[in-house]
Design an enzyme around this catalytic site. Structure first.
Site, short mmCIF file in Angstrom:
data_model
loop_
_atom_site.label_atom_id
_atom_site.label_comp_id
_atom_site.label_asym_id
_atom_site.label_seq_id
_atom_site.Cartn_x
_atom_site.Cartn_y
_atom_site.Cartn_z
N LYS A 40 0.84 -1.20 0.00
CA LYS A 40 0.00 0.00 0.00
C LYS A 40 0.88 1.26 0.00
O LYS A 40 0.59 2.23 -0.69
CB LYS A 40 -0.93 -0.01 1.22
CG LYS A 40 -1.99 -1.11 1.14
CD LYS A 40 -2.74 -1.31 2.44
CE LYS A 40 -3.60 -2.57 2.39
NZ LYS A 40 -4.27 -2.88 3.65
N ASP A 73 -11.28 2.09 3.47
CA ASP A 73 -11.43 0.64 3.32
C ASP A 73 -12.89 0.28 3.05
O ASP A 73 -13.21 -0.84 2.67
CB ASP A 73 -10.98 -0.07 4.62
CG ASP A 73 -9.60 -0.68 4.48
OD1 ASP A 73 -9.18 -0.97 3.33
OD2 ASP A 73 -8.93 -0.88 5.52
N GLN A 88 -5.11 -1.37 9.77
CA GLN A 88 -4.73 -2.65 9.18
C GLN A 88 -5.26 -3.80 10.05
O GLN A 88 -4.99 -3.87 11.24
CB GLN A 88 -3.19 -2.73 9.06
CG GLN A 88 -2.68 -3.97 8.36
CD GLN A 88 -3.15 -4.08 6.90
OE1 GLN A 88 -3.09 -3.13 6.14
NE2 GLN A 88 -3.63 -5.26 6.52
#
Ligand code: NAD
Length: 285
Positions: A51, A118, A95
């Site tokens: 990422k 997300d 995460q």
């Protein structure tokens, strides 16, 4: 037989985003992503690296906040609330997975839906159920699958789509996105009786389980598009998906490789979500 090349397609998405970020920079807007990492899970570290690289390629700014495994849910929420209020950040990513002592739903709930790149908050998930018009911050992996289908012009409308796996971050939202595009969708999971009877009917077969070899060639219809979302580590350290790639390759119309299929598409769609969030926060169409 066609390989659905996630590296190529994601590369094109990232190049377009880099241009878009440059244009935003010209008007003094600098898309910035906050990444919260708890502990040192090797898989998480590897995902974060990918990422971060994509941020560097697109010009999206990155700031990482690392915490020890023993952090509390409350402390994490405190940090997220500070990031929600900080106008220099446009995206917040926690995460996953978080350690057992942290209550993940509460942490996700704390993220401002405007910065939820997300697409895991109830607000953004609920919105994407309405129609394609409301998929602004849809979860990145399902979005990546849809982008691949679109790129290779695989017809979705009226198709039989079977999704194996019903997690909140992949299987369920992917089923909804296929339904938004007028596929006839069947969602299978661990309690599905006779999995093969479903998968054999699929024009589009998406598999997100995490079990190598779960889908064998006899479970696939001739000419189907097979989207393998699973990521599994083999004994030799290399990666594989949930499908028997070599045998299905001979039979399917399209298939995604693992690695190099849905994985890079997920990262590209995350970058797209950061740019979308930045533009929406700044009222840019
Ligand atoms: P999860 O563990 O939350 O869900 C697994 C799903 O598989 C569940 O719905 C379960 O019911 C189903 N399942 C388990 N065994 C089954 C069986 N024998 N038959 C049918 N269904 C079965 O997983 P997840 O977070 O959705 O991830 C699934 C896989 O996708 C994992 O391998 C993960 O690493 C991978 N993944 C890949 C990406 C990517 O970018 N490519 C992103 C997220 C997850």
């Amino acid at each position: 037989m066609k390989i659905l090349d996630g590296i190529k397609v994601s590369g094109e998405i990232l190049r377009k985003l880099a241009d878009e970020v440059s244009r935003l920079n010209l008007v003094h807007i600098h898309p910035k992503l906050a990444v919260i990492l708890v502990g040192k899970n090797p898989a998480s570290l590897s995902y974060i690296k990918q990422k971060q690289k994509a941020c560097a390629r697109t010009g999206i700014e990155w700031e990482q906040f690392d915490y020890e495994e023993d952090i509390t849910t409350e402390k994490l929420i405190e940090k997220i609330e500070a990031l929600n209020a900080d106008e220099t950040f446009h995206g917040i990513l926690v995460q996953l997975p978080l350690p057992k002592n942290v209550y993940t739903p509460k942490v996700i709930k704390a993220i401002d839906p405007k910065k939820d790149v997300d697409g895991f908050t109830a607000y953004n998930l609920g919105k994407m159920f309405l129609s394609t018009e409301f998929e602004h911050l849809a979860p990145c992996t399902p979005k990546g699958v849809i982008r691949l289908l679109e790129y290779y012009q695989i017809p979705v409308k009226g198709s039989e789509a079977v999704v194996v796996g019903h997690s909140n971050i992949v299987g369920k939202p992917l089923s909804a996105m296929l339904l938004n595009r007028d596929a006839t969708v069947t969602t299978c999971h661990i309690h599905t009786k006779d999995l093969a009877s479903h998968t054999k009917r699929a024009d589009i077969l998406c598999v997100a389980v995490g079990k190598p070899g779960l889908i064998t060639a006899d479970m696939v219809k001739d000419g189907a598009a097979v989207i393998d979302i699973g990521i599994n580590k083999k004994k030799d350290g290399s990666l594989c998906g949930d499908t028997d790639f070599d045998e299905i390759f001979k039979k399917a119309g399209y298939i995604t490789p693992v690695p190099g299929g849905v994985g890079p598409m997920t990262v590209a769609c995350l970058m797209e979500n950061v740019v979308t969030a930045t533009k929406r926060i700044n009222n840019i169409p």
